[in-house]
Enzyme design. Structure first.
Site, PDB file in Angstrom:
ATOM      1  N   LYS A 104      -7.463  -2.954   0.346  1.00 17.45           N
ATOM      2  CA  LYS A 104      -7.933  -2.226   1.513  1.00 17.45           C
ATOM      3  C   LYS A 104      -9.303  -1.785   1.116  1.00 17.45           C
ATOM      4  O   LYS A 104      -9.313  -1.134   0.136  1.00 17.45           O
ATOM      5  CB  LYS A 104      -6.841  -1.187   1.824  1.00 17.45           C
ATOM      6  CG  LYS A 104      -7.626  -0.373   2.875  1.00 17.45           C
ATOM      7  CD  LYS A 104      -6.251   0.494   3.404  1.00 17.45           C
ATOM      8  CE  LYS A 104      -6.894   1.843   4.007  1.00 17.45           C
ATOM      9  NZ  LYS A 104      -6.073   2.718   4.810  1.00 17.45           N
TER      10      LYS A 104
HETATM   11  C1  R5P Z   1      -6.878   6.146   2.765  1.00 16.40           C
HETATM   12  O1  R5P Z   1      -7.137   6.648   1.555  1.00 16.40           O
HETATM   13  C2  R5P Z   1      -6.372   6.846   3.623  1.00 16.40           C
HETATM   14  O2  R5P Z   1      -5.311   7.563   3.513  1.00 16.40           O
HETATM   15  C3  R5P Z   1      -6.262   6.112   4.985  1.00 16.40           C
HETATM   16  O3  R5P Z   1      -5.355   5.482   4.938  1.00 16.40           O
HETATM   17  C4  R5P Z   1      -7.574   5.404   5.194  1.00 16.40           C
HETATM   18  O4  R5P Z   1      -8.434   6.252   4.844  1.00 16.40           O
HETATM   19  C5  R5P Z   1      -7.573   4.638   6.499  1.00 16.40           C
HETATM   20  O5  R5P Z   1      -7.855   5.493   7.400  1.00 16.40           O
HETATM   21  P1  R5P Z   1      -9.173   5.689   8.319  1.00 16.40           P
HETATM   22  O6  R5P Z   1      -9.141   4.658   9.137  1.00 16.40           O
HETATM   23  O7  R5P Z   1      -8.514   7.098   9.033  1.00 16.40           O
HETATM   24  O8  R5P Z   1     -10.340   5.814   7.263  1.00 16.40           O
END
Ligand code: R5P
Length: 293
Positions: A203
């Protein structure tokens, strides 16, 4: 003892029909065992090879983030509209209905809060608990260039080893320190390290320059993290550009749950990711759903 086969019907072995060897739809994932593939096929739609994962794990270091104050009220109603949920085991056990058949990807790292050095994380869940919770995957931060870089990489490799024992894919999340440059060169480095060391999913964040080179040089599927809340058209454009640039979907949080109509945003993102809907059309869909049309 089973009863003897007394059927008078002639057996039909269809000997002239070769047994089909099934390939696997997901990038770099053809050599895994059946359980690992099956879990990945629950997270990623086999028809499109993509996923819309809803990230709601923020509380593990941020506490009750805006939009996540009441996961039971704000997030549980969205579960039917996402492909997978990325959450902590605490939220899963306390608020997610066990009758849900959506795949759950569980946050498996933790330690420091936003008050401390974030790269100082540890593995925060036994693989046995992931199995007990029927997890479709587990996720962990990797802080390339961070103060505790080596430890976070080692956390990931230990989690990958545990996941491989039981067929549970690991999603490595490339976490960027506050003072670090978020460019393609950095994300190429971070994503490739995660994949080389065994993560089955990576990710990472979208960058306007060179995102295709990040996905091209990462041998496993990349899902795009959303980042802080931006205008709907910008978030839809970012998701569109990411999947057109080779991402296998998104794992977005704030741009969905901080939208004034989260279910409309989730539906619009779904169209962008799975049907290549253009951002402007997706925005119109979002607006019409928001009006209740
Ligand atoms: C990752 O470090 C966070 O815990 C979230 O899963 C990630 O940041 C995705 O969420 P957002 O789209 O709010 O950035």
């Amino acid at each position: 003892m089973p009863e003897a086969d007394v059927s008078k019907k002639e057996k039909n072995y269809q000997a002239d029909v070769p047994q089909e060897n099934h390939g696997f739809f997901l990038k770099g994932s053809g050599n895994y065992d059946w359980g690992m593939k099956n879990r990945l096929a629950r997270v990623f739609n086999p028809k499109t090879g993509r996923t819309v994962m809803l990230a709601v794990d923020h509380g593990y270091f941020q506490g009750p983030t805006t939009g996540l104050e009441r996961i039971d009220l704000n997030i549980v109603p969205l579960i039917p509209d996402c492909d997978a949920l990325f959450c902590t085991r605490g939220v899963l056990r306390s608020m997610v209905p066990a009758g849900s058949t959506k795949p759950m990807v569980l946050r498996a790292s933790g330690g420091p809060s936003i008050l401390k050095e974030l790269s100082d994380e540890q593995i925060a869940m036994d693989i046995e608990d992931a199995i007990r919770l029927n997890a479709a995957g587990i996720g962990i931060q990797v802080f390339i260039g961070g103060e505790y870089e080596t430890r976070s990489v080692h956390n990931m490799t230990r989690l990958v080893d545990a996941g491989l024992r039981y067929g549970i894919p690991v999603m490595a999340v490339t976490a960027v320190g506050k003072d670090m440059v978020r460019d393609a060169r950095y994300f190429q480095l971070a994503c490739r390290i995660c994949a080389e060391l065994g993560a089955q999913i990576v990710k990472t964040y979208y960058v306007e320059e060179g995102f295709e080179e990040i996905t091209a040089s990462c041998p496993v599927p990349i899902v795009m993290a959303g980042g802080k809340k931006i205008a709907e058209i910008d978030a839809l454009t970012m998701a569109y550009n990411a999947v057109q640039g080779g991402a296998s979907g998104v794992d977005m949080g704030r741009n969905i749950f901080q939208s004034d109509t989260p279910v409309a945003m989730l539906t619009a993102i779904h169209k962008v990711v799975h049907e290549n809907m253009k951002p402007q059309d997706a925005l119109e869909l979002f607006e019409s759903l928001k009006r209740g049309e």
